[in-house]
Design an enzyme around this catalytic site. Structure first.
Site, mmCIF file in Angstrom:
data_model
loop_
_atom_site.group_PDB
_atom_site.id
_atom_site.type_symbol
_atom_site.label_atom_id
_atom_site.label_comp_id
_atom_site.label_asym_id
_atom_site.label_seq_id
_atom_site.Cartn_x
_atom_site.Cartn_y
_atom_site.Cartn_z
ATOM 1 N N ASP A 7 0.883 -1.169 0.000
ATOM 2 C CA ASP A 7 0.000 0.000 0.000
ATOM 3 C C ASP A 7 0.922 1.219 0.000
ATOM 4 O O ASP A 7 1.434 1.610 1.043
ATOM 5 C CB ASP A 7 -0.905 -0.010 1.230
ATOM 6 C CG ASP A 7 -1.856 1.166 1.250
ATOM 7 O OD1 ASP A 7 -2.234 1.662 0.169
ATOM 8 O OD2 ASP A 7 -2.225 1.606 2.356
ATOM 9 N N GLU A 67 -1.368 -1.562 -4.778
ATOM 10 C CA GLU A 67 -2.624 -0.858 -4.990
ATOM 11 C C GLU A 67 -2.474 0.119 -6.145
ATOM 12 O O GLU A 67 -1.498 0.858 -6.232
ATOM 13 C CB GLU A 67 -3.045 -0.112 -3.726
ATOM 14 C CG GLU A 67 -4.434 0.471 -3.846
ATOM 15 C CD GLU A 67 -4.957 1.023 -2.538
ATOM 16 O OE1 GLU A 67 -5.854 0.390 -1.972
ATOM 17 O OE2 GLU A 67 -4.451 2.072 -2.107
ATOM 18 N N ASP A 140 -2.231 1.266 7.124
ATOM 19 C CA ASP A 140 -1.484 1.004 5.881
ATOM 20 C C ASP A 140 -1.044 -0.454 5.807
ATOM 21 O O ASP A 140 -1.039 -1.055 4.735
ATOM 22 C CB ASP A 140 -0.265 1.932 5.780
ATOM 23 C CG ASP A 140 -0.661 3.388 5.817
ATOM 24 O OD1 ASP A 140 -1.244 3.866 4.838
ATOM 25 O OD2 ASP A 140 -0.409 4.042 6.852
#
Length: 162
Positions: A7, A67, A140
């Protein structure tokens, strides 16, 4: 299969390492890479690269999931996330690790079964899927685990189609 989920962010990048087994998905490691705000951007990106490299060398993942950048109202935030994504993609490419990319909607759908799931729902499902005693923190890191789980679900689905 051992997967690392990423992420990305300049200040904080979450990572999650999971292994797909016959008995389900097992948690291997998770956490965050943080960069000090007093460093110039180039140094923060270098530090991110070095820390991701350490994680790769420690775990030797077979594949990675990052992501995808989605629309941000704040252009500055979008640019910073894009720069961190670039570092993550480059680090994986340098190590010949195949990378798949998933939107937040795809991750939520794969983990919670609902593309509009909120952060708490996704975190709860990550905890359940990985048989964790507590919800993973910080956010996160939990997001990175969700991204890795999404990738494993996607790989399983693709293998069923063959």
């Amino acid at each position: 299969m051992l997967v690392v989920g990423i992420d990305p962010g300049v200040a904080t990048t979450g990572y999650g390492v999971v292994r797909d087994t016959r008995n389900g998905i097992l948690l291997v490691d998770y956490g965050v890479v943080t960069t000090p705000p007093n460093l110039v951007l180039a140094q923060r990106l270098l530090l991110l690269h070095q820390e991701l490299e350490k994680i790769i060398q420690l775990h030797r993942p077979e594949s990675a999931a990052v992501e995808k950048l989605f629309f941000q109202k704040n252009v500055t935030t979008a640019i910073a996330v894009g720069q961190a994504r670039g570092v993550a993609l480059l680090t994986m490419a340098e190590n010949q690790i195949e990378v798949s990319e998933y939107t937040p909607l795809e991750v939520k759908q794969a983990v919670a079964g609902y593309g509009s799931a909120d952060k708490k729902q996704v975190q709860y499902m990550v905890k359940a899927i990985l048989n964790m005693e507590v919800i993973p923190t910080p956010d996160d890191a939990a997001d990175a685990l969700a991204i890795a789980i999404c990738h494993l679900h996607s790989v399983r689905y693709k293998n069923l189609e063959k």
